[in-house]
Design a protein around this motif. Structure first.
Motif, PDB file in Angstrom:
ATOM      1  N   ASP B 162       0.840  -1.201   0.000  1.00 32.24           N
ATOM      2  CA  ASP B 162       0.000   0.000   0.000  1.00 32.24           C
ATOM      3  C   ASP B 162       0.872   1.246   0.000  1.00 32.24           C
ATOM      4  O   ASP B 162       1.907   1.285   0.670  1.00 32.24           O
ATOM      5  CB  ASP B 162      -0.877   0.016   1.261  1.00 32.24           C
ATOM      6  N   ASP B 163       0.449   2.274  -0.752  1.00 33.98           N
ATOM      7  CA  ASP B 163       1.242   3.494  -0.820  1.00 33.98           C
ATOM      8  C   ASP B 163       1.100   4.343   0.433  1.00 33.98           C
ATOM      9  O   ASP B 163       1.997   5.102   0.780  1.00 33.98           O
ATOM     10  CB  ASP B 163       0.821   4.333  -2.035  1.00 33.98           C
ATOM     11  N   THR B 164      -0.012   4.250   1.060  1.00 34.77           N
ATOM     12  CA  THR B 164      -0.242   5.105   2.229  1.00 34.77           C
ATOM     13  C   THR B 164      -0.553   4.245   3.439  1.00 34.77           C
ATOM     14  O   THR B 164      -0.869   3.065   3.316  1.00 34.77           O
ATOM     15  CB  THR B 164      -1.430   6.052   1.977  1.00 34.77           C
ATOM     16  N   VAL B 165      -0.439   4.872   4.577  1.00 32.33           N
ATOM     17  CA  VAL B 165      -0.680   4.142   5.821  1.00 32.33           C
ATOM     18  C   VAL B 165      -2.190   4.077   6.064  1.00 32.33           C
ATOM     19  O   VAL B 165      -2.796   5.032   6.518  1.00 32.33           O
ATOM     20  CB  VAL B 165       0.027   4.840   6.996  1.00 32.33           C
ATOM     21  N   THR B 166      -2.740   2.988   5.713  1.00 31.58           N
ATOM     22  CA  THR B 166      -4.175   2.817   5.918  1.00 31.58           C
ATOM     23  C   THR B 166      -4.406   1.502   6.642  1.00 31.58           C
ATOM     24  O   THR B 166      -3.483   0.731   6.880  1.00 31.58           O
ATOM     25  CB  THR B 166      -4.924   2.763   4.570  1.00 31.58           C
ATOM     26  N   ALA B 167      -5.638   1.262   6.948  1.00 30.52           N
ATOM     27  CA  ALA B 167      -5.990   0.044   7.672  1.00 30.52           C
ATOM     28  C   ALA B 167      -5.780  -1.198   6.817  1.00 30.52           C
ATOM     29  O   ALA B 167      -5.759  -2.317   7.333  1.00 30.52           O
ATOM     30  CB  ALA B 167      -7.438   0.116   8.126  1.00 30.52           C
ATOM     31  N   ARG B 185       4.206  -2.652  10.274  1.00 28.75           N
ATOM     32  CA  ARG B 185       3.400  -2.274   9.120  1.00 28.75           C
ATOM     33  C   ARG B 185       4.342  -1.868   8.001  1.00 28.75           C
ATOM     34  O   ARG B 185       5.241  -1.038   8.192  1.00 28.75           O
ATOM     35  CB  ARG B 185       2.474  -1.121   9.487  1.00 28.75           C
ATOM     36  N   LEU B 186       4.172  -2.478   6.841  1.00 34.31           N
ATOM     37  CA  LEU B 186       5.059  -2.212   5.702  1.00 34.31           C
ATOM     38  C   LEU B 186       4.293  -1.410   4.661  1.00 34.31           C
ATOM     39  O   LEU B 186       3.239  -1.859   4.176  1.00 34.31           O
ATOM     40  CB  LEU B 186       5.554  -3.520   5.077  1.00 34.31           C
ATOM     41  N   VAL B 187       4.795  -0.208   4.337  1.00 31.82           N
ATOM     42  CA  VAL B 187       4.142   0.643   3.347  1.00 31.82           C
ATOM     43  C   VAL B 187       5.165   1.185   2.358  1.00 31.82           C
ATOM     44  O   VAL B 187       6.372   1.186   2.623  1.00 31.82           O
ATOM     45  CB  VAL B 187       3.396   1.831   4.009  1.00 31.82           C
ATOM     46  N   ASP B 188       4.626   1.667   1.231  1.00 36.91           N
ATOM     47  CA  ASP B 188       5.470   2.205   0.167  1.00 36.91           C
ATOM     48  C   ASP B 188       5.059   3.659  -0.047  1.00 36.91           C
ATOM     49  O   ASP B 188       4.277   3.968  -0.945  1.00 36.91           O
ATOM     50  CB  ASP B 188       5.235   1.374  -1.108  1.00 36.91           C
ATOM     51  N   PRO B 189       5.603   4.591   0.785  1.00 33.62           N
ATOM     52  CA  PRO B 189       5.093   5.962   0.774  1.00 33.62           C
ATOM     53  C   PRO B 189       5.540   6.796  -0.428  1.00 33.62           C
ATOM     54  O   PRO B 189       4.958   7.826  -0.713  1.00 33.62           O
ATOM     55  CB  PRO B 189       5.651   6.551   2.070  1.00 33.62           C
ATOM     56  N   GLY B 190       6.601   6.395  -1.132  1.00 39.23           N
ATOM     57  CA  GLY B 190       7.073   7.204  -2.257  1.00 39.23           C
ATOM     58  C   GLY B 190       7.659   6.293  -3.316  1.00 39.23           C
ATOM     59  O   GLY B 190       7.603   5.071  -3.198  1.00 39.23           O
ATOM     60  N   THR B 191       8.245   6.909  -4.344  1.00 44.40           N
ATOM     61  CA  THR B 191       8.821   6.121  -5.419  1.00 44.40           C
ATOM     62  C   THR B 191       9.915   5.204  -4.872  1.00 44.40           C
ATOM     63  O   THR B 191      10.888   5.679  -4.285  1.00 44.40           O
ATOM     64  CB  THR B 191       9.422   7.044  -6.497  1.00 44.40           C
ATOM     65  N   ASP B 192       9.736   3.934  -5.039  1.00 45.73           N
ATOM     66  CA  ASP B 192      10.713   2.911  -4.647  1.00 45.73           C
ATOM     67  C   ASP B 192      10.972   2.830  -3.144  1.00 45.73           C
ATOM     68  O   ASP B 192      11.781   2.032  -2.703  1.00 45.73           O
ATOM     69  CB  ASP B 192      12.066   3.120  -5.360  1.00 45.73           C
ATOM     70  N   ASP B 193      10.369   3.694  -2.358  1.00 43.98           N
ATOM     71  CA  ASP B 193      10.642   3.660  -0.921  1.00 43.98           C
ATOM     72  C   ASP B 193       9.897   2.502  -0.262  1.00 43.98           C
ATOM     73  O   ASP B 193       8.879   2.032  -0.770  1.00 43.98           O
ATOM     74  CB  ASP B 193      10.173   4.961  -0.243  1.00 43.98           C
ATOM     75  N   ILE B 194      10.430   2.066   0.846  1.00 45.08           N
ATOM     76  CA  ILE B 194       9.686   1.134   1.685  1.00 45.08           C
ATOM     77  C   ILE B 194       9.940   1.551   3.125  1.00 45.08           C
ATOM     78  O   ILE B 194      11.071   1.899   3.493  1.00 45.08           O
ATOM     79  CB  ILE B 194      10.092  -0.335   1.417  1.00 45.08           C
ATOM     80  N   ARG B 195       8.863   1.581   3.891  1.00 44.61           N
ATOM     81  CA  ARG B 195       8.991   2.034   5.272  1.00 44.61           C
ATOM     82  C   ARG B 195       8.400   0.978   6.192  1.00 44.61           C
ATOM     83  O   ARG B 195       7.352   0.396   5.893  1.00 44.61           O
ATOM     84  CB  ARG B 195       8.247   3.359   5.449  1.00 44.61           C
TER      85      ARG B 195
END
Lengths: 205, 327
Positions: B162-167, B185-195
């Motif tokens: 998911d690109d944004t932090v959602t449920a 929680r694993l998210v992809d907030p930007g281009t190629d990023d993983i948080r």
């Protein structure tokens, strides 16, 4: 009269002291002569012991790091066991081991950087189990070590599924090799193939 | 005249006395130097025995860990504990010969079969969603508790997150005794990023971010690393055993994973009726998650003995075991 007696006493005392001094001169000369030896850079001394200790630590660290990053095992498996050319890949054809430095692997490059470039000679041999006997194969031989040589060793377990890293059988797993295609036989149980000890001997060139 | 003679003699005596004292000092220095030299030479050692002992302990740890990995990966229909024990005994025999030959020192790994502790390997080795073998998005990878997990590694395709932090973001939940939860929680907030965000579900905070261009990143939960970058968490910290591991929104994440859990906890991953048949599956593993028996840890009593050295230490080898979960 009294003056003459005093003079003689003083002279006798002086002669005694001269005799003692002469004896001391002779004794000191004798001790110095006995102690006199040729001191060379390789003569045992506190400084030389420090150098040896450093070299042993270096050799030990090289083995540890090479084992940690896998380059030591890669070099142990860099074997050309085809036909009558049983030796490490590209080793000296006449002698059967490397003579001008380490093997042409990452481990060999580390050996060269650490020792050869510092004018420190080194030998590397591999000891393995063959039946009830321990046998050895020479990887690097740069001559007979001096009296001040030091050594370090590291034990490595070879497993059946490790593959040769060079030679005509590169890529073949150890369990699949014929007996004459690798220096160490399969002496293991289960996944274990053999246990080898790598010894590095270093000395100031 | 007599006074003159007295003065000459006294001067001569003082001179000779000074020379005598000077030579006495030189002789003393030479003698002391000899003592120092002999002491230095006599205290030389060919190889410090303490170094050999510590080197052997390192070898023991390394060979036990490597043998556990080999046995866990190997196709074998025999008992893995017995296979591990036999392999380590063989290593022990050969290494002992070498140490006796090289250093005149007796060594022993001190492993017996009852010191080899069984565990369960849980794996998904083919790239697919993090759903269960039956396609459930929310499911228990480990249920009914384990007291520890080691070598918990994932590869994650960040394009599937998911690109944004959602449920609906992909989450991993570790639940300890009493229902306390540590969530990742694993998210992809930007281009190629993983948080990666970590903490109790109600208060997650950023643990680490990878801004590389790789679409597939490695997430090592046991060592708290995201593509080699340190993360600010310790797996299982603040929780107490037994632990469950649950994947939530597994359909919003994709990749592979492996872990070894202590004991034989229940799991909802694919589990054939005959556990031994799973061992064969390791050579042609199914695409969906599956489990196989494996070795979790090995305990040993390492000994190194020689004249003047009697060294014994207890070892427990369980590679990449989380400190936060240590029993």
């Amino acid at each position: 009269m009294v003056t003459r007696v005093d003079d003689r006493r003083d002279r006798g005392q002086t002669h005694t002291l001269e005799a003692i001094s002469g004896g001391l001169v002779l004794l000191t000369g004798l001790i110095l002569a006995i102690q006199m030896t040729a001191v060379t850079p390789l003569t045992a001394s506190t400084a030389n012991q420090y150098v040896e200790s450093n070299q042993r630590t270096l050799a030990s660290d090289v083995l540890l790091v090479a084992d940690e990053n896998g380059t030591l095992t890669d070099s142990l498996l860099f074997w050309n066991g085809s036909g009558d050319t049983d030796r490490f890949v590209d080793a000296n054809e006449q002698f059967g081991f490397y003579v001008n430095g380490g093997p042409p692997t990452e481990f060999g490059a580390t050996l060269n950087r650490t020792f050869a470039e510092e004018r420190i000679a080194f030998n590397v041999e591999v000891v393995y189990q063959n039946g009830s006997r321990l046998e050895r194969v020479q990887m690097v031989n740069q001559g007979t070590p001096s009296d001040n040589a030091v050594s370090a060793s590291h034990t490595v377990v070879l497993y059946d599924n490790m593959s040769l890293t060079g030679g005509p059988n590169a890529g073949t797993e150890l369990w699949a090799l014929a007996n004459d295609e690798f220096y160490a036989p399969d002496e293991g149980n289960g996944p274990v193939y053999n246990v080898v000890e790598v010894r590095i001997t270093v000395w100031q060139n | 005249m007599a006074e003159l003679i007295d003065a000459d003699d006294r001067g001569q005596m003082i001179l000779i006395g000074a020379v005598a004292i000077a030579f006495a000092m030189i002789a003393l220095i030479v003698v002391l130097n000899t003592v120092l030299f002999v002491d230095q030479v006599s205290t030389r050692e060919t190889a410090p025995r303490a170094d050999v002992a510590s080197g052997y302990v390192g070898f023991a740890q390394e060979s036990i860990a490597a043998t556990m990995a080999q046995v866990n990966a190997n196709d074998s229909t025999v008992s893995r504990a017995a296979a591990t024990n036999r392999s380590l005994n063989r290593i022990d025999d050969i290494a002992r010969d070498q140490y006796v030959n090289r250093y005149g020192m007796y060594t022993s790994l001190g492993v017996t079969e009852d010191k080899v502790h069984n565990g369960t390997q849980i794996k998904q080795t083919s790239q697919r969603e993090f759903t269960s073998s039956t396609g459930d998005a929310n499911w228990f990878v480990v249920n009914n508790g384990t007291d520890n997990v080691r070598d918990f590694n994932m590869t994650v395709d960040n394009t599937q997150l998911d690109d944004t932090v959602t449920a609906t973001a992909f989450r991993i939940q570790v639940t300890g005794a009493g229902g306390n939860i540590q969530e990742f929680r694993l998210v992809d907030p930007g281009t190629d990023d993983i948080r990666v965000e970590e903490g109790p579900p109600a208060s997650l905070s950023t643990a680490c971010t990878d801004t590389g261009t790789d679409t597939t990143v490695e997430f090592d939960l046991s060592n708290a690393e995201l593509n080699g970058t340190d993360c600010s968490f310790v797996l299982g910290e603040g929780l107490s055993s037994p632990y469950d591991i649950q994947f939530l929104n597994g359909d919003n994440g994709e990749g592979t994973y492996t872990m070894v859990v202590n004991g034989t906890p229940q799991s909802t991953v694919e589990s054939p009726a005959d556990p031994d048949s799973t061992i064969d599956n390791l050579n042609s593993p199914p695409g969906s998650p599956y489990f196989a028996w494996g070795i979790y840890s090995v305990s040993s009593t390492v000994e190194v003995r020689s004249d003047g050295l009697n060294f014994t230490t207890e070892l427990r080898v369980a590679t990449n075991e989380s400190e936060g979960m240590s029993p």
